[in-house]
Design an enzyme around this catalytic site. Sequence first.
Site, PDB file in Angstrom:
ATOM      1  N   ASP A 103      -9.841   2.670   2.546  1.00  0.00           N
ATOM      2  CA  ASP A 103      -9.927   1.963   3.833  1.00  0.00           C
ATOM      3  C   ASP A 103     -10.570   2.852   4.900  1.00  0.00           C
ATOM      4  OD1 ASP A 103      -8.810  -0.485   3.071  1.00  0.00           O
ATOM      5  OD2 ASP A 103      -6.767   0.225   3.398  1.00  0.00           O
ATOM      6  N   LYS A 147       0.810  -1.233   0.000  1.00  0.00           N
ATOM      7  CA  LYS A 147       0.000   0.000   0.000  1.00  0.00           C
ATOM      8  C   LYS A 147       0.838   1.276   0.000  1.00  0.00           C
ATOM      9  CE  LYS A 147      -4.136  -1.986   2.060  1.00  0.00           C
ATOM     10  NZ  LYS A 147      -5.130  -1.938   3.137  1.00  0.00           N
TER      11      LYS A 147
END
Length: 269
Positions: free
Chosen positions: A102, A67
């Site tokens: 997220d 990420k």
Amino acid sequence: MNRLAVIGQPIAHSRSPAMHTVAFEALGIVDEWSYEAIEVAPEAFVERTEALADAGYVGANVTVPHKQAALELAARASETAREIGAANTLSFAGEISADNTDAAGLLGALPSPPRGMRALVLGAGGAARAAVWALVREGATVEIWNRTTSKARELAAELGGTAADAVATPDYDLIVNATSVGMDPAAAPSGGGDLKTLPLDADGLHDRQVVVDLVYGSSETQLAHAARTRGAVVVDGLEVLVHQGAESFRIWTGLAPPVEAMRRAVRDS
Ligand code: NAP
């Protein structure tokens, strides 16, 4: 064909391909859109991702351990991704652009907005960063506990909240497990661990709390079980997965995501 993928290592456990495929079916666009899982090692991430963009893929979800690299790779990034310091959604139209869903995924999965809540976030990795960013921004009072205490302090200094050395389990309105404790061993070669490795007192959990366990696997996690049996409202990792996936879906397709179909897909797969 508009091609999408989730890139990670390991990736076999991912439910994202099933979730997005069902979403395409629900909207009648499965002949135009596809979503697959691609296992990529860290040293190959940049090359493989750029190759997907060159091959005409529309975008990708990015998961552990890529990420941060995804954010660095992108030519443009949303404010959310930049502030969190990680991206889980890439779009390849023109330049590579990065986003982070997220944070929105966590907020979307909560039963009520966290404003004014006293929240505990366990962990200081990528998932914890998104959780702290989202909760601080929404007006919760956030404490951060991490096994490696220095990382909790660094996270609090960067994104807000305070690092907690000790945890009083009953005192929180909201508890978010963003550590890898509870992961299936196959999905967490370097993480995992038992609920006992967290500072929580299971008997201190109660029915006026919301407990979020970002971890999901083949069965209910120990934390989710302990919280549910003591009457807490439990939000499991699959619910958060659905909401982050729905936000990514919206970014790529511009369509309203069929959330209920996506939820059924992750629970059935
Ligand atoms: P990460 O960056 O590798 O961070 C892992 C965190 O877990 C670190 O804070 C680490 O502490 C802690 N940890 C690992 N083993 C531990 C143990 N035995 N005891 C206590 N703490 C331990 O991972 P991540 O990307 O943040 O992901 C964390 C979890 O969230 C994973 O299970 C991931 O699948 C899940 N997740 C779920 C969603 C969803 O949509 N449901 C989204 C994102 C992530 P140290 O700093 O001390 O090493």
